[in-house]
Each structure stands twice: as structure tokens, then as C-alpha cells.
Scaffold this motif. Structure first.
Motif, PDB file in Angstrom:
ATOM      1  N   LEU A 168      -0.485   8.126   7.661  1.00 33.96           N
ATOM      2  CA  LEU A 168      -0.844   6.744   7.326  1.00 33.96           C
ATOM      3  C   LEU A 168      -0.128   5.729   8.206  1.00 33.96           C
ATOM      4  CD1 LEU A 168      -1.004   6.605   3.407  1.00 33.96           C
ATOM      5  CD2 LEU A 168      -2.882   6.316   5.023  1.00 33.96           C
ATOM      6  N   ASP A 169       1.045   6.095   8.721  1.00 33.36           N
ATOM      7  CA  ASP A 169       1.809   5.156   9.542  1.00 33.36           C
ATOM      8  C   ASP A 169       1.920   5.608  10.994  1.00 33.36           C
ATOM      9  OD1 ASP A 169       3.127   2.643   9.450  1.00 33.36           O
ATOM     10  OD2 ASP A 169       5.067   3.621   9.618  1.00 33.36           O
TER      11      ASP A 169
ATOM     12  N   GLU B  89      -6.021  -0.037   6.140  1.00 33.81           N
ATOM     13  CA  GLU B  89      -6.382  -0.184   4.723  1.00 33.81           C
ATOM     14  C   GLU B  89      -5.893  -1.527   4.177  1.00 33.81           C
ATOM     15  OE1 GLU B  89      -8.333   1.695   2.765  1.00 33.81           O
ATOM     16  OE2 GLU B  89      -8.757   2.826   4.591  1.00 33.81           O
TER      17      GLU B  89
ATOM     18  N   HIS C 113       2.572   4.716   0.642  1.00 36.05           N
ATOM     19  CA  HIS C 113       2.600   5.668   1.744  1.00 36.05           C
ATOM     20  C   HIS C 113       3.389   6.898   1.296  1.00 36.05           C
ATOM     21  CE1 HIS C 113       3.678   6.641   6.211  1.00 36.05           C
ATOM     22  NE2 HIS C 113       2.913   7.563   5.651  1.00 36.05           N
TER      23      HIS C 113
ATOM     24  N   GLY D  79      -2.839   3.323   7.467  1.00 38.51           N
ATOM     25  CA  GLY D  79      -2.335   2.556   6.333  1.00 38.51           C
ATOM     26  C   GLY D  79      -2.458   1.059   6.554  1.00 38.51           C
TER      27      GLY D  79
ATOM     28  N   TYR E 294       0.868  -1.184   0.000  1.00 42.97           N
ATOM     29  CA  TYR E 294       0.000   0.000   0.000  1.00 42.97           C
ATOM     30  C   TYR E 294       0.896   1.221   0.000  1.00 42.97           C
ATOM     31  CZ  TYR E 294      -4.033   2.926   1.234  1.00 42.97           C
ATOM     32  OH  TYR E 294      -5.039   3.872   1.225  1.00 42.97           O
TER      33      TYR E 294
ATOM     34  N   ARG F 170       3.769   0.218   2.539  1.00 43.70           N
ATOM     35  CA  ARG F 170       3.528  -0.615   3.706  1.00 43.70           C
ATOM     36  C   ARG F 170       3.030  -1.973   3.211  1.00 43.70           C
ATOM     37  NH1 ARG F 170       6.474   2.441   4.953  1.00 43.70           N
ATOM     38  NH2 ARG F 170       6.388   4.129   6.476  1.00 43.70           N
TER      39      ARG F 170
END
Length: 270
Positions: A85-86, A99, A78, A96, A76, A162
Motif C-alpha cells: 500500500l505504501d 485510495e 495500512h 494507499g 487510511y 496513511r
């Protein structure tokens, strides 16, 4: 349905569901990949973010399921402009990773409904809870290569991805590895920007692990324990001021981990 068709169906569906990339790693190939060989032999040390081992196996050993034959790996993206997201927001799983979990869940439903006889098992992020070594699995699956910053480097997104994985009961050939080398001739700004100097000395010697020559950081210079010091600093610097986070709302607690070696890699999204 032959193995090539099954692979094409699964990979294309993963992309359609939101994965930036996807590939297959056959379990027999994984068993000889560097991390799978080295990690069970590495000396124990207490590290930041360690979790309880629930597999009942020795440290570093992957819990292979007898009926499973292949591993699907998904990535995914990033991007730098989406730092949250992280991040751990209010103590919750990073967006993330959530998702990736959603994509895996939908893939499981699709595979078991559309490909007769194939069983799936989405994997935990942690090997200690039944996962696999994701970066090496990604290399075997053809998603990229391990760079001198010890990160997975992809052609399309650099190291800004990720990862997540899923066991498959069908015996599929690996879709990698490739021979692309993005680090050839690079002066390694990724290493120079490390705030803890985690690449400053050789930590692992060639031949130390049953003749293994593909070592952390490629030349054995990456120190996971040193890197952990930065993770500990990041957790101490938890943001506790209410902050508006895109697609989330107001977060009252944010843990934002260091990405210097990742963001200073010269391989940019294509």
C-alpha cells in the motif's frame, strides 16, 4: 445547519467512503501546533524525496487560503499484511495514497452537493505544493497523538495509517486533541529497531524554537536527516524483478520504504 451537525455529516461520510478515521482541525488551532511553528524555522537541508516548492512561500510555511477556515483530516489503514500500500510500483503513486485521493474526491463532491455554502479544496501531500503538516493536523483533529517514534499513533490502528487532508470554507471547531498517551512506560522497541539509529541523540533542544517544548520524537531526539539515509538506501535497493502484487498485477519496479519504527510499535490494531 450548525457546526456540530456539519462535522458529524462530514466525518461519518468519510468513514462510509473508506476512511479508517476522520476529524476536523480548525486553522487557528493548527497555526500554533508544533510542526507549524517549528518547520519554518528549521535549518534547511537537502533531503530524500524533496519536491519543488510551488507555493511561493518560504520553506516550511503552509499556504493558508484566506477563505478556508478548517481542515478535514482522513486516515487510511495500512496493515502489516498489506506492505504494498505504501510502495512505489512502476514509479506510480503508492496504492494507499491513491485510495486517499479517491476518498477526498468523493468527499468533495458530497460536501459541496449536500452542505450548502461550503467550499472544499483537497490538499497535496506535500507542504511545498500546498499541503499541511499532516501528523500535527491529525493530532489537533483528534485522530491520535505523536509517539516517541515521531509517528502519529492511533488507538485503533497504532501508527499503521496513511493521511490526507482537505481545506473547508466553514469555521468548525477542532475535534481534538485528546490526552491519551500510548508511550507512557514503554521501553520503545520502535526506536531500538531503527536501522539508522535516528533516535540516538538529541537533535532539537527545548526552547530552540520560540519556547516550543513539543519536539520531534517528543524529546527532540528524532533526526529526520538520519532517517533520510535509510530512504536513500531503500531507493538504491529498488526491486527490479517482476513481482505479482495483490490488486495491482505484475510490477517490474518496486520501491519499498523502511517501516521498522512503525511495525515495532506495541500499539496493535484493536
Amino acid at each position: 445547519m450548525n457546526s456540530r451537525t456539519i462535522t458529524e455529516l462530514i466525518v461519518s461520510k468519510a468513514i462510509a467512503l473508506g476512511a479508517a478515521a476522520a476529524g476536523i482541525a480548525n486553522i487557528q488551532d493548527l497555526k500554533s501546533a508544533p510542526a507549524f511553528v517549528m518547520m519554518p524555522q528549521r535549518p534547511h537541508f537537502d533531503r530524500v524525496g524533496a519536491v519543488e516548492n510551488t507555493t511561493g512561500l518560504p520553506e516550511g510555511v503552509v499556504a493558508w487560503k484566506e477563505e478556508m477556515r478548517s481542515v478535514l483530516v482522513i486516515a487510511y489503514e495500512h496493515p502489516e499484511e498489506k506492505p504494498y500500500l505504501d510502495c512505489w510500483l512502476d514509479g506510480k503513486n503508492p496504492p494507499g495514497n491513491l485510495e486517499l485521493i479517491k476518498i477526498n474526491k468523493k468527499l468533495k463532491e458530497y460536501i459541496e452537493a449536500e452542505i450548502p455554502g461550503v467550499k472544499t479544496e483537497p490538499l497535496n501531500y506535500y507542504v511545498e505544493k500546498g499541503g499541511v503538516w499532516l501528523k500535527d493536523a491529525s493530532v489537533v483533529a483528534g485522530l491520535g497523538t505523536i509517539g516517541k517514534n515521531n509517528l502519529l499513533i492511533t488507538k485503533e490502528y497504532g501508527p499503521r495509517v496513511r493521511l490526507r487532508a482537505m481545506f473547508l470554507s466553514v469555521d468548525l471547531p477542532s475535534t481534538g486533541p485528546g490526552d491519551w498517551d500510548p508511550c507512557a512506560g514503554c521501553d520503545m522497541p520502535c526506536r531500538k529497531k531503527c536501522p539508522q539509529n535516528a533516535f540516538d541523540r538529541i537533535t532539537y533542544e527545548a526552547g530552540q524554537y520560540g519556547g516550543l517544548t513539543k519536539l520531534p520524537g517528543r524529546d527532540g531526539s528524532y533526526s529526520l536527516l538520519t532517517c533520510d539515509r535509510q530512504m536513500a538506501e531503500d531507493e538504491k535497493n529498488e526491486i527490479k524483478t517482476p513481482t505479482e502484487v495483490p490488486d495491482y498485477g505484475t510490477a517490474v519496479s518496486i520501491i519499498k520504504y523502511c517501516r521498522e519504527c512503525e511495525l515495532n510499535c506495541r500499539i496493535k490494531p484493536s
